[in-house]
Design a protein around this motif. Structure first.
Motif, PDB file in Angstrom:
ATOM      1  N   PHE A   7      19.220  -2.970  26.958  1.00 24.98           N
ATOM      2  CA  PHE A   7      20.462  -2.220  27.136  1.00 24.98           C
ATOM      3  C   PHE A   7      20.342  -1.261  28.325  1.00 24.98           C
ATOM      4  CE2 PHE A   7      23.157   1.488  26.351  1.00 24.98           C
ATOM      5  CZ  PHE A   7      24.395   0.882  26.135  1.00 24.98           C
ATOM      6  N   ALA A   8      19.209  -0.547  28.418  1.00 26.61           N
ATOM      7  CA  ALA A   8      19.002   0.411  29.505  1.00 26.61           C
ATOM      8  C   ALA A   8      18.948  -0.289  30.863  1.00 26.61           C
ATOM      9  CB  ALA A   8      17.718   1.205  29.263  1.00 26.61           C
ATOM     10  N   ILE A   9      18.304  -1.451  30.911  1.00 31.76           N
ATOM     11  CA  ILE A   9      18.239  -2.205  32.169  1.00 31.76           C
ATOM     12  C   ILE A   9      19.637  -2.667  32.576  1.00 31.76           C
ATOM     13  CG2 ILE A   9      17.410  -4.359  33.217  1.00 31.76           C
ATOM     14  CD1 ILE A   9      14.833  -3.995  31.539  1.00 31.76           C
ATOM     15  N   LYS A  10      20.368  -3.214  31.607  1.00 31.87           N
ATOM     16  CA  LYS A  10      21.708  -3.744  31.868  1.00 31.87           C
ATOM     17  C   LYS A  10      22.677  -2.646  32.320  1.00 31.87           C
ATOM     18  CE  LYS A  10      25.268  -5.586  29.160  1.00 31.87           C
ATOM     19  NZ  LYS A  10      25.675  -6.102  27.876  1.00 31.87           N
ATOM     20  N   ASN A  11      22.547  -1.462  31.724  1.00 27.30           N
ATOM     21  CA  ASN A  11      23.467  -0.367  32.043  1.00 27.30           C
ATOM     22  C   ASN A  11      22.907   0.615  33.071  1.00 27.30           C
ATOM     23  OD1 ASN A  11      25.810  -0.868  30.239  1.00 27.30           O
ATOM     24  ND2 ASN A  11      24.174  -0.856  28.712  1.00 27.30           N
ATOM     25  N   ARG A  12      21.817   0.231  33.714  1.00 28.30           N
ATOM     26  CA  ARG A  12      21.217   1.015  34.794  1.00 28.30           C
ATOM     27  C   ARG A  12      20.886   2.453  34.377  1.00 28.30           C
ATOM     28  NH1 ARG A  12      21.412  -1.864  39.376  1.00 28.30           N
ATOM     29  NH2 ARG A  12      21.307  -0.129  40.837  1.00 28.30           N
ATOM     30  N   ILE A  13      20.327   2.589  33.176  1.00 26.26           N
ATOM     31  CA  ILE A  13      19.872   3.899  32.694  1.00 26.26           C
ATOM     32  C   ILE A  13      18.450   4.074  33.244  1.00 26.26           C
ATOM     33  CG2 ILE A  13      19.293   5.268  30.656  1.00 26.26           C
ATOM     34  CD1 ILE A  13      21.461   3.606  29.162  1.00 26.26           C
ATOM     35  N   PRO A  14      18.195   5.139  34.022  1.00 26.63           N
ATOM     36  CA  PRO A  14      16.910   5.251  34.717  1.00 26.63           C
ATOM     37  C   PRO A  14      15.716   5.634  33.835  1.00 26.63           C
ATOM     38  CG  PRO A  14      18.268   7.149  35.196  1.00 26.63           C
ATOM     39  CD  PRO A  14      19.113   6.213  34.395  1.00 26.63           C
ATOM     40  N   LYS A  15      15.978   6.301  32.716  1.00 23.26           N
ATOM     41  CA  LYS A  15      14.851   6.789  31.916  1.00 23.26           C
ATOM     42  C   LYS A  15      15.249   6.846  30.445  1.00 23.26           C
ATOM     43  CE  LYS A  15      12.831  11.273  31.290  1.00 23.26           C
ATOM     44  NZ  LYS A  15      12.579  12.571  31.854  1.00 23.26           N
ATOM     45  N   ILE A  16      14.345   6.374  29.565  1.00 20.36           N
ATOM     46  CA  ILE A  16      14.540   6.504  28.121  1.00 20.36           C
ATOM     47  C   ILE A  16      13.224   6.932  27.481  1.00 20.36           C
ATOM     48  CG2 ILE A  16      16.450   4.846  27.946  1.00 20.36           C
ATOM     49  CD1 ILE A  16      14.490   2.741  27.001  1.00 20.36           C
ATOM     50  N   VAL A  17      13.312   7.480  26.280  1.00 24.38           N
ATOM     51  CA  VAL A  17      12.127   7.947  25.569  1.00 24.38           C
ATOM     52  C   VAL A  17      12.086   7.279  24.198  1.00 24.38           C
ATOM     53  CG1 VAL A  17      10.946   9.954  24.593  1.00 24.38           C
ATOM     54  CG2 VAL A  17      12.161  10.171  26.762  1.00 24.38           C
ATOM     55  N   PHE A  18      10.920   6.699  23.870  1.00 23.94           N
ATOM     56  CA  PHE A  18      10.709   6.131  22.545  1.00 23.94           C
ATOM     57  C   PHE A  18       9.805   7.067  21.753  1.00 23.94           C
ATOM     58  CE2 PHE A  18      11.593   2.033  24.755  1.00 23.94           C
ATOM     59  CZ  PHE A  18      12.674   1.658  23.989  1.00 23.94           C
ATOM     60  N   ILE A  19      10.284   7.496  20.587  1.00 20.55           N
ATOM     61  CA  ILE A  19       9.473   8.322  19.701  1.00 20.55           C
ATOM     62  C   ILE A  19       8.834   7.373  18.686  1.00 20.55           C
ATOM     63  CG2 ILE A  19       9.487  10.206  18.026  1.00 20.55           C
ATOM     64  CD1 ILE A  19      12.041  11.231  19.510  1.00 20.55           C
ATOM     65  N   HIS A  20       7.495   7.273  18.750  1.00 19.50           N
ATOM     66  CA  HIS A  20       6.799   6.333  17.876  1.00 19.50           C
ATOM     67  C   HIS A  20       5.866   7.023  16.897  1.00 19.50           C
ATOM     68  CE1 HIS A  20       3.567   7.017  20.730  1.00 19.50           C
ATOM     69  NE2 HIS A  20       4.348   6.572  21.707  1.00 19.50           N
ATOM     70  N   GLY A  21       5.620   8.320  17.086  1.00 20.83           N
ATOM     71  CA  GLY A  21       4.700   9.042  16.215  1.00 20.83           C
ATOM     72  C   GLY A  21       3.255   8.758  16.593  1.00 20.83           C
ATOM     73  N   VAL A  22       2.335   9.461  15.951  1.00 16.08           N
ATOM     74  CA  VAL A  22       0.919   9.302  16.279  1.00 16.08           C
ATOM     75  C   VAL A  22       0.306   8.216  15.397  1.00 16.08           C
ATOM     76  CG1 VAL A  22      -1.295  10.462  16.464  1.00 16.08           C
ATOM     77  CG2 VAL A  22       0.779  11.697  17.020  1.00 16.08           C
ATOM     78  N   GLY A  23       0.238   8.439  14.108  1.00 13.21           N
ATOM     79  CA  GLY A  23      -0.272   7.441  13.164  1.00 13.21           C
ATOM     80  C   GLY A  23      -1.591   6.830  13.585  1.00 13.21           C
ATOM     81  N   GLU A  24      -1.735   5.530  13.355  1.00 15.74           N
ATOM     82  CA  GLU A  24      -2.964   4.815  13.717  1.00 15.74           C
ATOM     83  C   GLU A  24      -2.856   4.190  15.101  1.00 15.74           C
ATOM     84  OE1 GLU A  24      -4.047   2.091  10.629  1.00 15.74           O
ATOM     85  OE2 GLU A  24      -3.832   3.622   9.090  1.00 15.74           O
ATOM     86  N   GLY A  25      -1.707   4.302  15.759  1.00 15.30           N
ATOM     87  CA  GLY A  25      -1.536   3.799  17.113  1.00 15.30           C
ATOM     88  C   GLY A  25      -1.114   2.351  17.207  1.00 15.30           C
ATOM     89  N   VAL A  26      -0.756   1.727  16.078  1.00 16.86           N
ATOM     90  CA  VAL A  26      -0.376   0.310  16.091  1.00 16.86           C
ATOM     91  C   VAL A  26       0.964   0.134  16.808  1.00 16.86           C
ATOM     92  CG1 VAL A  26       0.181  -1.687  14.663  1.00 16.86           C
ATOM     93  CG2 VAL A  26      -1.649  -0.142  13.978  1.00 16.86           C
ATOM     94  N   LEU A  27       1.944   0.969  16.474  1.00 23.19           N
ATOM     95  CA  LEU A  27       3.263   0.863  17.106  1.00 23.19           C
ATOM     96  C   LEU A  27       3.179   1.199  18.590  1.00 23.19           C
ATOM     97  CD1 LEU A  27       6.299   0.395  17.004  1.00 23.19           C
ATOM     98  CD2 LEU A  27       6.578   2.727  16.161  1.00 23.19           C
ATOM     99  N   LYS A  28       2.401   2.206  18.941  1.00 30.14           N
ATOM    100  CA  LYS A  28       2.239   2.573  20.358  1.00 30.14           C
ATOM    101  C   LYS A  28       1.619   1.411  21.126  1.00 30.14           C
ATOM    102  CE  LYS A  28       0.138   6.034  23.443  1.00 30.14           C
ATOM    103  NZ  LYS A  28       0.872   5.575  24.542  1.00 30.14           N
ATOM    104  N   ALA A  29       0.614   0.772  20.561  1.00 33.30           N
ATOM    105  CA  ALA A  29      -0.028  -0.366  21.217  1.00 33.30           C
ATOM    106  C   ALA A  29       0.969  -1.517  21.385  1.00 33.30           C
ATOM    107  CB  ALA A  29      -1.239  -0.825  20.416  1.00 33.30           C
ATOM    108  N   GLU A  30       1.762  -1.787  20.360  1.00 30.63           N
ATOM    109  CA  GLU A  30       2.786  -2.840  20.425  1.00 30.63           C
ATOM    110  C   GLU A  30       3.828  -2.519  21.496  1.00 30.63           C
ATOM    111  OE1 GLU A  30       4.460  -6.471  19.430  1.00 30.63           O
ATOM    112  OE2 GLU A  30       2.572  -5.640  18.692  1.00 30.63           O
ATOM    113  N   LEU A  31       4.218  -1.239  21.560  1.00 33.37           N
ATOM    114  CA  LEU A  31       5.196  -0.781  22.546  1.00 33.37           C
ATOM    115  C   LEU A  31       4.620  -0.918  23.961  1.00 33.37           C
ATOM    116  CD1 LEU A  31       8.053   0.434  22.521  1.00 33.37           C
ATOM    117  CD2 LEU A  31       7.013   2.690  22.515  1.00 33.37           C
ATOM    118  N   ASP A  32       3.356  -0.542  24.142  1.00 34.95           N
ATOM    119  CA  ASP A  32       2.707  -0.679  25.447  1.00 34.95           C
ATOM    120  C   ASP A  32       2.660  -2.148  25.876  1.00 34.95           C
ATOM    121  OD1 ASP A  32       2.336   2.039  25.372  1.00 34.95           O
ATOM    122  OD2 ASP A  32       0.149   1.967  25.159  1.00 34.95           O
TER     123      ASP A  32
END
Length: 183
Positions: free
Chosen positions: A125-150
């Motif tokens: 959506f951000a690419i299509k609508n030319r939004i230059p910056k977005i932030v994903f809040i994933h939390g700290v936890g064990e880092g599984v979601l952050k690794a998947e996001l990366d």
């Protein structure tokens, strides 16, 4: 600093005495036991007379000290500076509690799949609508979601990402910059 007649104490030993002679950096003292001993200047400390201490205490203005304690000191903090025209980046919370009303019956795989699909949808959506910056809040936890996001973000050529502002999000967010192609 130390002169003849001063009361002194030896720094590394339990010896006190009166200065009898001063010669260059060597000082001879007569101990309280009556022995004559010689020390270097850096091995001795001058002992203040208790009457001198009382005069020092007498010079302290109690009114000024009380006044200093009453005046609240201004808090020192750094405020994040923003340009007047800067629009804050949209934030997307990927915590499962924010995505579904009830996670009962969902396996960890289902939860991670839903979170990564949601992130992918927001990126597209951000690419299509030319939004230059977005932030994903994933939390700290064990880092599984952050690794998947990366991993997900690494598959895009026109995206650069980094940990988001620590003061605002702590370690639990990723900032995504989308490079705009001028086609």
């Amino acid at each position: 600093m130390i002169s003849k007649g001063d009361q002194v104490s030896v720094l590394d030993e339990a010896i006190n005495g009166v200065v009898v002679a001063v010669k260059d950096k060597e000082i001879t003292i007569e101990t309280t036991d009556g022995f004559m001993m010689t020390f270097f200047v850096n091995e001795l400390i001058k002992i203040n007379d208790s009457s001198d201490l009382m005069s020092t205490i007498g010079r302290i203005n109690i009114g000024e000290v009380a006044k200093e304690k009453e005046i609240p000191k201004p808090r020192n903090f750094v405020k994040e500076r923003k340009d007047k025209h800067e629009i804050s980046a949209p934030e997307f919370d990927l915590h499962i509690e924010k995505l579904v009303p009830n996670k009962r019956g969902m396996s960890n795989y289902d939860i991670l799949t839903l979170q990564s699909e949601t992130a992918k949808r927001h990126i597209e959506f951000a690419i299509k609508n030319r939004i230059p910056k977005i932030v994903f809040i994933h939390g700290v936890g064990e880092g599984v979601l952050k690794a998947e996001l990366d991993f997900l973000l690494g598959r895009y050529d026109n995206i650069v990402f980094q940990d988001a502002n620590y003061q605002k999000y702590g370690l639990g967010a990723t900032e995504v910059y989308i490079k705009q192609n001028s086609k």
